[in-house]
Structure formats: structure tokens, C-alpha cells
Design an enzyme around this catalytic site. Structure first.
Site, PDB file in Angstrom:
ATOM      1  N   HIS A  18       0.834  -1.207   0.000  1.00  9.83           N
ATOM      2  CA  HIS A  18       0.000   0.000   0.000  1.00  9.83           C
ATOM      3  C   HIS A  18       0.870   1.259   0.000  1.00  9.83           C
ATOM      4  O   HIS A  18       0.559   2.242  -0.670  1.00  9.83           O
ATOM      5  CB  HIS A  18      -0.926   0.006   1.228  1.00  9.83           C
ATOM      6  CG  HIS A  18      -2.014  -1.030   1.142  1.00  9.83           C
ATOM      7  ND1 HIS A  18      -3.336  -0.737   1.005  1.00  9.83           N
ATOM      8  CD2 HIS A  18      -1.951  -2.390   1.140  1.00  9.83           C
ATOM      9  CE1 HIS A  18      -4.055  -1.844   0.929  1.00  9.83           C
ATOM     10  NE2 HIS A  18      -3.220  -2.870   1.019  1.00  9.83           N
ATOM     11  N   ASP A 110      -5.821   5.963   2.073  1.00  4.68           N
ATOM     12  CA  ASP A 110      -5.992   4.609   1.557  1.00  4.68           C
ATOM     13  C   ASP A 110      -7.470   4.231   1.661  1.00  4.68           C
ATOM     14  O   ASP A 110      -8.098   4.424   2.711  1.00  4.68           O
ATOM     15  CB  ASP A 110      -5.131   3.659   2.413  1.00  4.68           C
ATOM     16  CG  ASP A 110      -4.878   2.352   1.722  1.00  4.68           C
ATOM     17  OD1 ASP A 110      -5.851   1.733   1.256  1.00  4.68           O
ATOM     18  OD2 ASP A 110      -3.705   1.941   1.648  1.00  4.68           O
ATOM     19  N   HIS A 143     -19.891  -4.538  -5.331  1.00  4.40           N
ATOM     20  CA  HIS A 143     -21.132  -5.290  -5.509  1.00  4.40           C
ATOM     21  C   HIS A 143     -21.500  -6.072  -4.250  1.00  4.40           C
ATOM     22  O   HIS A 143     -22.659  -6.133  -3.862  1.00  4.40           O
ATOM     23  CB  HIS A 143     -21.013  -6.252  -6.705  1.00  4.40           C
ATOM     24  CG  HIS A 143     -21.266  -5.557  -7.992  1.00  4.40           C
ATOM     25  ND1 HIS A 143     -20.305  -4.843  -8.652  1.00  4.40           N
ATOM     26  CD2 HIS A 143     -22.405  -5.408  -8.706  1.00  4.40           C
ATOM     27  CE1 HIS A 143     -20.831  -4.309  -9.725  1.00  4.40           C
ATOM     28  NE2 HIS A 143     -22.098  -4.634  -9.792  1.00  4.40           N
ATOM     29  N   CYS A 329      14.843  -7.696  -3.179  1.00  2.00           N
ATOM     30  CA  CYS A 329      15.622  -7.212  -4.317  1.00  2.00           C
ATOM     31  C   CYS A 329      15.001  -5.920  -4.847  1.00  2.00           C
ATOM     32  O   CYS A 329      13.868  -5.601  -4.508  1.00  2.00           O
ATOM     33  CB  CYS A 329      15.664  -8.278  -5.411  1.00  2.00           C
ATOM     34  SG  CYS A 329      14.160  -8.319  -6.382  1.00  2.00           S
ATOM     35  N   ASP A 370      -6.699 -10.362  -3.292  1.00  2.00           N
ATOM     36  CA  ASP A 370      -7.095 -10.031  -4.674  1.00  2.00           C
ATOM     37  C   ASP A 370      -6.325 -10.816  -5.732  1.00  2.00           C
ATOM     38  O   ASP A 370      -6.583 -10.671  -6.934  1.00  2.00           O
ATOM     39  CB  ASP A 370      -6.882  -8.532  -4.917  1.00  2.00           C
ATOM     40  CG  ASP A 370      -5.446  -8.093  -4.671  1.00  2.00           C
ATOM     41  OD1 ASP A 370      -4.732  -8.761  -3.895  1.00  2.00           O
ATOM     42  OD2 ASP A 370      -5.027  -7.089  -5.258  1.00  2.00           O
TER      43      ASP A 370
HETATM   44  C1  UDX Z   1      -0.393  -6.742  -0.884  1.00  2.00           C
HETATM   45  C2  UDX Z   1      -1.332  -7.724  -1.626  1.00  2.00           C
HETATM   46  O1  UDX Z   1      -0.783  -9.011  -1.657  1.00  2.00           O
HETATM   47  C3  UDX Z   1      -1.631  -7.218  -2.991  1.00  2.00           C
HETATM   48  O2  UDX Z   1      -2.378  -8.183  -3.668  1.00  2.00           O
HETATM   49  C4  UDX Z   1      -2.358  -5.926  -2.841  1.00  2.00           C
HETATM   50  O3  UDX Z   1      -2.803  -5.471  -4.088  1.00  2.00           O
HETATM   51  C5  UDX Z   1      -1.439  -4.922  -2.158  1.00  2.00           C
HETATM   52  O4  UDX Z   1      -1.038  -5.445  -0.895  1.00  2.00           O
HETATM   53  P1  UDX Z   1       2.088  -7.595  -1.615  1.00  2.00           P
HETATM   54  O5  UDX Z   1       1.631  -8.973  -1.323  1.00  2.00           O
HETATM   55  O6  UDX Z   1       3.262  -7.105  -0.925  1.00  2.00           O
HETATM   56  O7  UDX Z   1       0.877  -6.544  -1.463  1.00  2.00           O
HETATM   57  O8  UDX Z   1       2.363  -7.613  -3.207  1.00  2.00           O
HETATM   58  P2  UDX Z   1       2.498  -6.495  -4.274  1.00  2.00           P
HETATM   59  O9  UDX Z   1       1.219  -5.753  -4.450  1.00  2.00           O
HETATM   60  O10 UDX Z   1       3.009  -7.151  -5.480  1.00  2.00           O
HETATM   61  O11 UDX Z   1       3.565  -5.464  -3.708  1.00  2.00           O
HETATM   62  C6  UDX Z   1       4.889  -5.796  -3.434  1.00  2.00           C
HETATM   63  C7  UDX Z   1       5.771  -4.591  -3.713  1.00  2.00           C
HETATM   64  O12 UDX Z   1       7.037  -4.833  -3.133  1.00  2.00           O
HETATM   65  C8  UDX Z   1       5.987  -4.336  -5.199  1.00  2.00           C
HETATM   66  O13 UDX Z   1       5.923  -2.953  -5.449  1.00  2.00           O
HETATM   67  C9  UDX Z   1       7.385  -4.870  -5.460  1.00  2.00           C
HETATM   68  O14 UDX Z   1       8.084  -4.172  -6.467  1.00  2.00           O
HETATM   69  C10 UDX Z   1       8.052  -4.674  -4.120  1.00  2.00           C
HETATM   70  N1  UDX Z   1       9.101  -5.695  -3.914  1.00  2.00           N
HETATM   71  C11 UDX Z   1       8.764  -6.989  -3.640  1.00  2.00           C
HETATM   72  C12 UDX Z   1      10.409  -5.318  -4.017  1.00  2.00           C
HETATM   73  O15 UDX Z   1      10.716  -4.145  -4.290  1.00  2.00           O
HETATM   74  N2  UDX Z   1      11.367  -6.254  -3.818  1.00  2.00           N
HETATM   75  C13 UDX Z   1      11.096  -7.540  -3.507  1.00  2.00           C
HETATM   76  O16 UDX Z   1      12.024  -8.323  -3.342  1.00  2.00           O
HETATM   77  C14 UDX Z   1       9.734  -7.926  -3.433  1.00  2.00           C
END
Ligand code: UDX
Length: 453
Positions: A18, A110, A143, A329, A370
Site C-alpha cells: 500500500h 488509503d 457489488h 531485491c 485479490d
Molecule cells: C499486498 C497484496 O498481496 C496485494 O495483492 C495488494 O494489491 C497490495 O497489498 P504484496 O503482497 O506485498 O501486497 O504484493 P504487491 O502488491 O506485489 O507489492 C509488493 C511490492 O514490493 C511491489 O511494489 C514490489 O516491487 C516490491 N518488492 C517486492 C520489491 O521491491 N522487492 C522484492 O524483493 C519484493
């Protein structure tokens, strides 16, 4: 009023998925001359400060009611306390800034924290919710929240306006399995409790990606698509420019990953990550490990520190010639690297948007929330991914299936088609976010509306 006199407060829910997109959106507003203050809990402030780029934003720490390192007994307890403490702290902050030279003019909060709008409006401020998930997922929750779709869902499919027919396994897990996380289900449905009082809805997507459902949402409320919230240097793939690591803590493993990728051939690496929250069971972790070893490609695998003990013993040593395992990473740099041939992902919305925007085909293995719906769109609507299938009731995806799906994405006709589609989405994402594009225009319009209000 001068833009620099317009002070916007941005308030994400305090988890990386988020904070990351709302931080990027904050930087965008700051780049347009607005003063932006991002409010977040103490442990997140340092990485954000370190991730500052050309457009500094101000960071204000806020308490969530817990001491650093203290764990809440349950998600429910955390959410309840967070709301109570953070809404008070938010009000105090707005009042403090009201006495300063730069009072807050508007709040972007948010969408999972609708109470932030109530607090803001009691203090005479307007606000807009920021949706960190896809438009389709938000429309599904809408919905359900309005009783237009009853849960538990009866039958094997569910139909929503402007969307393909969805199977039960394509629905957000909080809906298909509504007893699993009742407090999180209430959280995502609660987003629609007061949104009609907001100025507009900001959604991290772009028009072309979700054309039909964006149009439908837009016919109901003032929706503004503002995504992808990815720094423009990545959309342009001009990697010699300054880097912007978002919320990657302390720019961890940047050099190690990039140097390792530099030594690999074009398209030869599968990048594997399940985001910042999802946790695989031990058996699944083992199947994934051996699936990666069996596949032909190299792999770069993010295994968060807490997950590491689930790796098969000596796995890292035994696969050192094929793979690199890191705890975090710089994901955007990795996805933008030419050595990466596909992304094995949990389909978090940020990861999905990032892969689409950088033209990387995906192997999708959704875990919860999601991600199931995102996976459906990746595989069947946008044509950029293959979804793994579980082989048993427990939902375990076997090593053979993982190997097969990686092959499909990296080699052969299907892989080539997915790559062509991914390249097309990359162009469309760039078009939306760059000057004159749909998201760019929406952000300009949003800023003008704030300035005039
Ligand atoms: C969570 C939910 O899983 C996701 O579905 C929702 O939409 C937002 O909250 P998360 O599970 O962390 O998020 O996944 P994601 O939404 O993909 O966000 C991860 C973020 O961390 C991405 O921006 C990704 O670039 C970053 N990241 C992840 C890194 O920079 N390095 C990493 O090694 C892993």
C-alpha cells in the site's frame, strides 16, 4: 493560490503493497510543485526517507498504537487499535499543521481506511480514497458491499458488469472463502461505507488495461485512473538515469542482484517473488524449490528472511550454479533487466502492474486476497501469463507443474505470444503515464480540482 502553498496529506495503510504505490503517487504530486506530507508508522519512515528522489516529500510518523516490534494478538485487534489511535493522531497532525504556514488543503487516504475521510471532514477538509487494487477487484467488493452480489456465492461462477464470467477460484479469497479472514473482508467491504462523500476515487490502474470495468465504474462515480504508479525512468527503460527504489528497505541487494543478472543471457532467468506478505507452506516451498531446479532457466528467487527456514536443506549450496536466493531485491530493476525472461509471481497488484508495464510474461501462482482475480486477468484477459494448477485438495502445486509452466512461459509458441502481448501492454502503460496520456491527464485534472477547491 500557488501550487507550493497547496499542502496535500497522503495516508497509506502501513504495509509495503500500500505504501509503495502511494509513495510514488506522492512523488508525482511533489514533481508538480505541490507540497506533500506522507503519514506512516514509525518503522516505515526510515526506508522512505532513504528512498527519497528528486522530489522530496515530507514524512510524518504516526503511531499505530503498538510499540516497535510489539505484535498484535490478531489482525482484528490490530485494525481496531490502529483505527482508534491513528484517527486521533491524524486529527492532531492536521490541527498542528493548521496553525503552521502550510495548513493541509486536501487528504489522499488509503481506501481501506474510510475513517480518515470522516476525520478530515470533521476538520473541514476534503479527501479522495486511493485504491491500491485493480478496478475489477474494487468493483467486485463494491457489488458485495451493496448486497448486489450475495455471499457465499451460490453455484460455480459469478457475473459482474463489464467483466468476464468469473469462476469461484477467480474471486478474491476473502469472498470465495469468506470465513477465512472475516476482519479483512470487513476491511475491504468497508471501503464503500462513505466513498460518496469523497471528492473522487483514485485507482492505480490505467484505462486501456481495464477499459470496460473502468468505464462502468466511471458511469457510477467520479473515478480517476492514475496508474501505473511506476517511476517514468522504468517505463522508458532508461536505466542509466537515477534509480528510484521505492520502499526497498535500505536498497538491499541492489548490486548483488544486478551483477548476477548482468552475467546471464537475454531472457534466461525466471524471477520469483511472492511479495511482502504471502507465506508459502513448507511442502509448497519444497515443490517450488525443486521445480525451479528442474526448469531449464536460471532463477533469482526472493525468499524473505522469515521464510528461509522452509527451504530444503542445502538447497542454496546445491543450486549455486543455477540460482541466486535473496531476502529482498530492487524489483523494478530486476524486471527491467534484459536477462529476465519471466516472472513467477503471487500476482499482488503492484507486482502485476510492474510486470505488465515492463513487458515481462508471468507464471502466476496466486495465494490469497485479490491475487486470484489478478491471476485470472493476467492469464485469460491480457494474455501475458500462465496460471499453475494445484494437483490435490490441499492446493499444492507440484514441481512438475511448476517446471512445465516455466517452460511454457520461457520457450515455445505460447511463450512468444505472451511476450508479444506483454510488449504491447508495456507500450500502453507508458502511453497512459506519460504526458498527455489518460492517467497523466487525470492527475493534472485532479491537481487543478484541488487547487480550485
Ligand atoms: C499486498 C497484496 O498481496 C496485494 O495483492 C495488494 O494489491 C497490495 O497489498 P504484496 O503482497 O506485498 O501486497 O504484493 P504487491 O502488491 O506485489 O507489492 C509488493 C511490492 O514490493 C511491489 O511494489 C514490489 O516491487 C516490491 N518488492 C517486492 C520489491 O521491491 N522487492 C522484492 O524483493 C519484493
Amino acid at each position: 493560490m500557488e501550487r507550493s502553498d497547496s499542502h496535500i496529506l497522503v495516508f497509506p495503510f502501513p504495509t509495503p503493497g500500500h505504501i509503495n504505490p502511494m509513495l510514488q503517487f506522492s512523488k508525482r504530486l511533489a514533481s508538480m510543485g505541490l507540497r506533500v506530507t506522507l503519514v506512516t508508522t514509525q518503522p516505515n519512515t526510515k526506508p522512505i526517507e532513504e528512498a527519497q528522489s528528486n522530489y522530496p516529500i515530507h514524512i510524518e510518523p504516526i503511531s499505530d498504537g503498538f510499540q516497535p516490534g510489539e505484535k498484535a494478538q490478531s489482525v482484528e485487534v490490530y485494525l481496531e487499535k490502529f483505527q482508534k489511535v491513528a484517527s486521533q493522531s491524524l486529527a492532531q497532525l492536521v490541527e498542528k499543521l493548521a496553525r503552521s504556514k502550510r495548513p493541509i488543503k486536501f487528504i489522499v487516504y488509503d481506501s481501506v481506511m474510510p475513517w480518515a475521510l470522516d476525520t478530515a471532514q470533521e476538520l473541514g477538509l476534503d479527501g479522495a480514497p486511493f485504491y491500491t487494487q485493480s478496478c475489477a477487484v474494487s468493483a467486485i467488493y463494491y457489488h458485495v458491499s451493496q448486497g448486489m452480489m450475495k455471499i457465499p456465492i451460490e453455484g460455480k461462477t459469478a457475473s459482474f458488469p463489464s467483466m468476464p464470467l468469473l469462476g469461484i477460484n477467480d474471486l478474491p479469497s476473502f469472498i470465495s472463502d469468506m470465513d477465512s479472514y472475516p476482519s479483512l473482508l470487513r476491511l475491504v467491504l468497508g471501503r464503500f461505507s462513505n466513498f460518496r462523500k469523497a471528492k473522487c476515487l483514485l485507482i492505480n490502474t490505467f484505462d486501456m488495461l481495464e477499459a470496460e470495468v473502468v468505464k462502468w465504474m466511471g458511469s457510477q462515480w467520479p473515478v480517476k485512473t492514475i496508474g501505473p504508479t511506476i517511476p517514468s525512468m522504468y517505463l522508458d527503460k532508461r536505466l542509466e538515469d537515477d534509480k528510484d527504489y521505492g520502499l526497498s528497505p535500505l536498497n538491499l541487494n541492489v548490486d548483488a542482484c544486478i551483477t548476477w543478472l548482468d552475467a546471464r543471457d537475454i531472457g534466461s532467468v525466471v524471477y520469483v517473488s511472492f511479495g511482502s506478505l504471502a507465506s508459502l507452506g513448507e511442502e509448497q516451498m519444497e515443490e517450488l524449490a525443486w521445480g525451479l531446479k528442474r526448469s531449464k532457466g536460471y532463477f533469482l528467487w526472493v525468499v524473505r528472511e522469515l521464510e528461509e527456514q522452509k527451504l530444503p536443506s542445502n538447497f542454496i549450496e546445491n543450486t549455486a550454479d543455477k540460482g541466486l536466493v535473496v531476502s529482498w531485491c530492487p524489483q523494478l530493476d530486476v524486471l527491467a533487466h534484459k536477462a529476465v525472461g519471466c516472472f513467477m509471481t503471487h500476482c499482488g497488484w503492484n507486482s502485476t502492474l510492474e510486470a505488465l508495464s515492463l513487458g515481462v510474461p508471468m507464471v502466476v501462482m496466486p495465494q490469497w486476497t485479490d491475487q486470484m482475480t489478478n491471476a485470472k486477468f493476467v492469464a485469460d484477459v491480457w494474455g501475458v501469463g500462465v496460471r499453475v494448477k494445484a494437483s490435490d485438495e490441499k492446493g499444492i502445486v507440484k514441481r512438475e507443474e511448476i517446471e512445465e509452466c516455466i517452460r511454457e512461459a520461457m520457450e515455445g509458441e505460447r511463450g512468444k505470444e505472451m511476450k508479444r502481448n506483454a510488449e504491447r501492454w508495456k507500450e500502453l502503460a507508458k502511453e497512459a503515464a506519460t504526458e498527455g496520456g489518460s492517467s497523466d491527464k487525470n492527475i493534472e485534472e485532479f491537481v487543478k480540482e484541488i487547487l480550485c477547491s
